[in-house]
Write a protein that holds these residues in place. Sequence first.
Motif, short mmCIF file in Angstrom:
data_model
loop_
_atom_site.label_atom_id
_atom_site.label_comp_id
_atom_site.label_asym_id
_atom_site.label_seq_id
_atom_site.Cartn_x
_atom_site.Cartn_y
_atom_site.Cartn_z
N GLU A 126 -134.76 -15.62 -35.65
CA GLU A 126 -136.10 -15.14 -36.01
C GLU A 126 -137.01 -14.99 -34.80
O GLU A 126 -137.97 -14.22 -34.83
CB GLU A 126 -136.73 -16.12 -37.01
N THR A 127 -136.72 -15.71 -33.71
CA THR A 127 -137.60 -15.68 -32.54
C THR A 127 -137.26 -14.55 -31.57
O THR A 127 -138.16 -13.94 -31.00
CB THR A 127 -137.56 -17.02 -31.79
N CYS A 128 -135.99 -14.32 -31.34
CA CYS A 128 -135.61 -13.30 -30.35
C CYS A 128 -134.14 -12.94 -30.48
O CYS A 128 -133.38 -13.60 -31.19
CB CYS A 128 -135.89 -13.82 -28.93
N ARG A 129 -133.77 -11.89 -29.76
CA ARG A 129 -132.37 -11.58 -29.50
C ARG A 129 -132.10 -11.93 -28.05
O ARG A 129 -132.97 -11.75 -27.19
CB ARG A 129 -132.08 -10.10 -29.75
N GLY A 130 -130.93 -12.45 -27.77
CA GLY A 130 -130.61 -12.84 -26.41
C GLY A 130 -129.20 -12.44 -26.04
O GLY A 130 -128.31 -12.35 -26.90
N VAL A 131 -128.99 -12.17 -24.76
CA VAL A 131 -127.67 -11.83 -24.24
C VAL A 131 -127.34 -12.79 -23.11
O VAL A 131 -128.15 -12.99 -22.19
CB VAL A 131 -127.62 -10.38 -23.71
N LEU A 132 -126.18 -13.40 -23.19
CA LEU A 132 -125.62 -14.19 -22.10
C LEU A 132 -124.65 -13.29 -21.35
O LEU A 132 -123.69 -12.79 -21.94
CB LEU A 132 -124.90 -15.42 -22.66
N HIS A 133 -124.90 -13.08 -20.07
CA HIS A 133 -124.06 -12.18 -19.27
C HIS A 133 -123.47 -12.94 -18.09
O HIS A 133 -124.19 -13.60 -17.34
CB HIS A 133 -124.89 -11.00 -18.77
N LEU A 134 -122.16 -12.86 -17.94
CA LEU A 134 -121.49 -13.41 -16.77
C LEU A 134 -120.93 -12.27 -15.95
O LEU A 134 -120.23 -11.40 -16.47
CB LEU A 134 -120.34 -14.34 -17.18
N GLY A 135 -121.24 -12.28 -14.67
CA GLY A 135 -120.68 -11.31 -13.74
C GLY A 135 -119.94 -12.04 -12.64
O GLY A 135 -120.36 -13.11 -12.18
N TRP A 136 -118.81 -11.50 -12.23
CA TRP A 136 -117.96 -12.14 -11.21
C TRP A 136 -118.18 -11.40 -9.90
O TRP A 136 -117.90 -10.20 -9.80
CB TRP A 136 -116.51 -12.08 -11.64
N VAL A 137 -118.71 -12.11 -8.89
CA VAL A 137 -119.17 -11.45 -7.66
C VAL A 137 -118.54 -12.09 -6.43
O VAL A 137 -118.23 -13.29 -6.42
CB VAL A 137 -120.71 -11.50 -7.55
N PRO A 138 -118.37 -11.31 -5.35
CA PRO A 138 -117.84 -11.89 -4.11
C PRO A 138 -118.86 -12.79 -3.43
O PRO A 138 -120.07 -12.55 -3.52
CB PRO A 138 -117.54 -10.65 -3.26
N ASP A 139 -118.39 -13.82 -2.77
CA ASP A 139 -119.27 -14.71 -2.02
C ASP A 139 -119.93 -13.95 -0.87
O ASP A 139 -119.36 -13.02 -0.30
CB ASP A 139 -118.49 -15.90 -1.45
N ALA A 140 -121.13 -14.39 -0.51
CA ALA A 140 -121.88 -13.71 0.54
C ALA A 140 -121.26 -13.85 1.91
O ALA A 140 -121.52 -13.03 2.80
CB ALA A 140 -123.32 -14.23 0.56
N ASP A 141 -120.43 -14.88 2.12
CA ASP A 141 -119.89 -15.11 3.46
C ASP A 141 -118.75 -14.16 3.82
O ASP A 141 -118.28 -14.15 4.97
CB ASP A 141 -119.43 -16.56 3.62
N GLY A 142 -118.28 -13.37 2.87
CA GLY A 142 -117.25 -12.38 3.15
C GLY A 142 -115.87 -12.95 3.42
O GLY A 142 -115.00 -12.26 3.96
N ASN A 143 -115.62 -14.18 3.02
CA ASN A 143 -114.33 -14.83 3.28
C ASN A 143 -113.33 -14.67 2.14
O ASN A 143 -112.30 -15.34 2.11
CB ASN A 143 -114.54 -16.31 3.58
N GLY A 144 -113.63 -13.81 1.19
CA GLY A 144 -112.68 -13.52 0.12
C GLY A 144 -112.85 -14.34 -1.14
O GLY A 144 -112.09 -14.16 -2.10
N GLY A 145 -113.82 -15.24 -1.16
CA GLY A 145 -114.06 -16.03 -2.36
C GLY A 145 -114.96 -15.32 -3.35
O GLY A 145 -115.65 -14.35 -3.02
N TYR A 146 -114.94 -15.82 -4.57
CA TYR A 146 -115.76 -15.26 -5.64
C TYR A 146 -116.43 -16.39 -6.42
O TYR A 146 -116.01 -17.55 -6.34
CB TYR A 146 -114.91 -14.43 -6.61
#
Length: 201
Positions: A126-146
């Motif tokens: 009754e209060t709202c609609r909500g979306v839970l979103h997960l995105g898989w992204v590379p680490d900022a250090d560029g070492n191949g991790g996610y």
Amino acid sequence: MRLPVTAHTTRPWRIHEIAYDFRVEDVWELPTPGGPDDLAHLVTQFTTGTGDYVDSPVARTLFAIRWKLGALLGWDKPGTGVGDRQPGLRDRLPADLRDAPRAPDFRKFTSVYQTHDEWAAEMSNETCRGVLHLGWVPDADGNGGYHAQMAVLVKPNGLFGAVYMAGIKAFRYVGVYPALLRMIGRGWEESAGERSASRGA
């Protein structure tokens, strides 16, 4: 760690074309270090978890109060869920996402779609609609991790919904999100052996 909204909006997620009338409420970096193909493991962790949402007494109390108020005031009554008040997001999906496998529904959420690096689930009351979103992204250090980013998108139901969302904002940041992130990180560490075994299979 909380991230700016642009950490979500600047990435080419499919959710942008589907939940275009929702606003991005929160974006968080999750403590889920992994490889490029590990999002499916995290989705399984979310959809098969049991017990409390969070691991702290404060957060559990806040959830208990919310469910009690919802029961008393009819916020979660039948007819307010996904697809009841208005069509759910699955009705907006293009054919490639609509026909693809998706994760199971869980708790109060309806799974909308899942790709190699993205997953979305929707809830409504009754209060709202909500979306839970997960995105898989590379680490900022560029070492191949996610790792995962979690975004929460909302669409308040009228003025009451907007006031409700504003009223619970501080409680989310202080009592809910810290405990939720700890729980996610602990579950991820506990499943490290399963992920390692699946890569070697």
